[in-house]
Write an enzyme that holds these catalytic residues in place. Structure first.
Site, PDB file in Angstrom:
ATOM      1  N   ASP A 194       0.731  -1.164  -0.215  1.00  0.00           N
ATOM      2  CA  ASP A 194       0.102   0.189   0.204  1.00  0.00           C
ATOM      3  C   ASP A 194       0.836   1.397  -0.071  1.00  0.00           C
ATOM      4  O   ASP A 194       0.292   2.340   0.143  1.00  0.00           O
ATOM      5  CB  ASP A 194      -1.035   0.285   1.158  1.00  0.00           C
ATOM      6  CG  ASP A 194      -0.273   0.047   2.344  1.00  0.00           C
ATOM      7  OD1 ASP A 194       1.041   0.116   2.585  1.00  0.00           O
ATOM      8  OD2 ASP A 194      -0.954  -0.015   3.448  1.00  0.00           O
ATOM      9  N   GLY A 195       2.085   1.300  -0.215  1.00  0.00           N
ATOM     10  CA  GLY A 195       3.072   2.254  -0.278  1.00  0.00           C
ATOM     11  C   GLY A 195       3.797   2.718   1.017  1.00  0.00           C
ATOM     12  O   GLY A 195       4.642   3.729   1.351  1.00  0.00           O
ATOM     13  N   HIS A 197      17.862  27.899   3.815  1.00  0.00           N
ATOM     14  CA  HIS A 197      17.140  28.851   3.150  1.00  0.00           C
ATOM     15  C   HIS A 197      16.865  30.035   3.927  1.00  0.00           C
ATOM     16  O   HIS A 197      16.994  31.407   3.328  1.00  0.00           O
ATOM     17  CB  HIS A 197      15.897  28.512   2.466  1.00  0.00           C
ATOM     18  CG  HIS A 197      15.084  29.631   1.789  1.00  0.00           C
ATOM     19  ND1 HIS A 197      15.719  30.134   0.500  1.00  0.00           N
ATOM     20  CD2 HIS A 197      13.999  30.281   2.016  1.00  0.00           C
ATOM     21  CE1 HIS A 197      14.877  31.115   0.018  1.00  0.00           C
ATOM     22  NE2 HIS A 197      13.831  31.205   0.869  1.00  0.00           N
ATOM     23  N   ASP A 255      18.116  38.934  -5.448  1.00  0.00           N
ATOM     24  CA  ASP A 255      17.353  39.716  -4.831  1.00  0.00           C
ATOM     25  C   ASP A 255      17.953  40.603  -3.365  1.00  0.00           C
ATOM     26  O   ASP A 255      19.258  40.027  -3.170  1.00  0.00           O
ATOM     27  CB  ASP A 255      16.057  38.791  -4.463  1.00  0.00           C
ATOM     28  CG  ASP A 255      16.595  37.758  -3.586  1.00  0.00           C
ATOM     29  OD1 ASP A 255      17.525  37.453  -2.799  1.00  0.00           O
ATOM     30  OD2 ASP A 255      15.872  36.382  -3.771  1.00  0.00           O
ATOM     31  N   LYS A 303      13.734  43.005  -7.955  1.00  0.00           N
ATOM     32  CA  LYS A 303      12.715  42.220  -8.531  1.00  0.00           C
ATOM     33  C   LYS A 303      11.286  42.390  -7.632  1.00  0.00           C
ATOM     34  O   LYS A 303      11.367  42.550  -6.631  1.00  0.00           O
ATOM     35  CB  LYS A 303      13.169  40.619  -8.899  1.00  0.00           C
ATOM     36  CG  LYS A 303      13.152  39.938  -7.668  1.00  0.00           C
ATOM     37  CD  LYS A 303      13.595  38.485  -7.978  1.00  0.00           C
ATOM     38  CE  LYS A 303      13.704  37.791  -6.750  1.00  0.00           C
ATOM     39  NZ  LYS A 303      12.696  37.572  -6.006  1.00  0.00           N
ATOM     40  N   ASP A 316      15.104  27.032  -8.165  1.00  0.00           N
ATOM     41  CA  ASP A 316      14.001  25.953  -8.136  1.00  0.00           C
ATOM     42  C   ASP A 316      13.610  25.913  -9.793  1.00  0.00           C
ATOM     43  O   ASP A 316      14.100  25.023 -10.595  1.00  0.00           O
ATOM     44  CB  ASP A 316      12.946  26.452  -7.249  1.00  0.00           C
ATOM     45  CG  ASP A 316      11.648  25.545  -7.359  1.00  0.00           C
ATOM     46  OD1 ASP A 316      11.691  24.544  -7.825  1.00  0.00           O
ATOM     47  OD2 ASP A 316      10.827  25.532  -6.480  1.00  0.00           O
ATOM     48  N   GLY A 346      13.503  30.673 -12.736  1.00  0.00           N
ATOM     49  CA  GLY A 346      12.787  32.078 -13.373  1.00  0.00           C
ATOM     50  C   GLY A 346      13.642  33.192 -12.833  1.00  0.00           C
ATOM     51  O   GLY A 346      13.875  34.092 -13.697  1.00  0.00           O
TER      52      GLY A 346
END
Length: 326
Positions: A43-44, A136, A176, A199, A229, A232
């Site tokens: 079932d994972g 981060h 940024d 930005k 990520d 962009g």
């Protein structure tokens, strides 16, 4: 392998997220990876079995909580629980990439702080120490009530640029305002000035470059961020730098998340080379010519030895970014 480590009570285990890096870390320490199996029920559900005794041992688990984030996080939590129940003396969790780190505060009403939730779960499962790489947000260190050692990938990225003589006529660029401190530290090491890309982000994973603060005309621009990520921000920034007169653009980051259209964007961008670490394992489809990986294996392996021997990790950053004992 490095010279065999003398303490049989030091054990290192790897889960599934980044076994190549785990092998490099174990090699840097001078030990073999411990024996463990990770399977799935029909079932994972995840099933973990530690195939050797760890009673009274000081154990280090290596697991990046990268994609698939939830599977890798659950593997880690189950492994911590298994080690605790098997009477490990200490459970040191080595997280080259800390997933959910971007959810570190309430940006809007009724939002969770998932980075803190993950910290709570790791502690509740039984972790006694965290070894992380380029979180981060710096405040995540304060989300834990157990010791946390925080390594930086920037010195390794700086070494790449120095070794390839790319520091000549360079300007270090933060994509940024939030990354200015990181850019300033790299700039100090490369003896280069800094610039900032101003930005605006109208919605998640979409960035719009507004203007550049600083002089980039006629210079080699080196962009640095903690992670990339969808790419962009970095690719729009690269184009803005070229438009502002930069002769060539390099980019760098510690964590190559590279999801969605990232690879296509990087390929089409004016970025000459993207330098990343191996905190996240890159599948073959993402190992394009423009991407160069440097390994954090030696750095994290040395950190494990210092921690195990109750030594400060500050020598790892000598003459670079960390000058005080941690």
């Amino acid at each position: 392998m490095s010279e065999q480590y003398f303490d049989p009570k030091l054990k290192i285990f790897a889960l599934n997220s980044n076994k190549p890096l785990a092998e490099k870390i174990a090699d840097a320490v001078g030990v073999k990876l411990g024996k463990t199996s990770v399977d799935r029920f029909s079932d994972g559900e995840i099933r973990i079995n530690i195939e050797e005794s760890i009673r009274g041992d000081q154990v280090y688990i290596i697991q990046s909580t990268s994609a698939p984030v939830n599977d890798n996080l659950m593997e880690l939590l189950i492994m911590i629980d298994a080690l605790r129940r098997a009477s490990a003396k200490t459970i040191n969790v080595v997280i080259p990439y800390y997933g959910y780190a971007r959810q570190d505060r309430k940006a809007r009403s009724r939002e969770p702080i998932t980075a803190k939730l993950v910290a709570n779960m790791l502690e509740t499962a039984g972790a006694t120490r965290i070894l992380a790489l380029d979180l981060h947000a710096a405040q995540i260190q304060g989300f834990f009530d157990i010791p946390l050692d925080h390594l930086m990938g920037a010195p390794l990225l700086a070494d790449y640029f120095l070794n390839h003589h790319l520091d000549e006529n360079a300007v270090v660029v933060s994509p940024d305002h939030g990354g200015v401190t990181r850019a300033r530290k790299l700039a100090e090491f490369l003896k280069a000035p800094i610039a900032i890309i101003d930005k605006r982000r109208p919605r998640a994973n979409v960035a719009e470059v507004m203007n550049i603060i600083g002089d980039v005309k006629g210079k080699r621009a080196i962009m640095i961020d903690d992670m990339i990520d969808t790419a962009g921000t970095i690719t729009l920034g690269a184009q803005a730098l070229v438009d502002a007169g930069a002769t060539e653009v390099y980019a760098s980051c510690t964590h190559p998340v590279l999801s969605g259209p990232a690879i296509e964007r990087i390929e089409k961008s004016p970025i000459k080379k993207l330098v990343v670490t191996d905190s996240i394992e890159l599948p073959a489809a993402k190992r394009i010519d423009k991407i160069e990986q440097v390994s954090v294996g030696q750095l994290m392996g040395q950190a494990i030895k210092f921690i195990h021997e109750n030594k400060p990790v500050s020598p790892l950053f000598k003459n670079r970014f960390h000058n005080e004992e941690n």
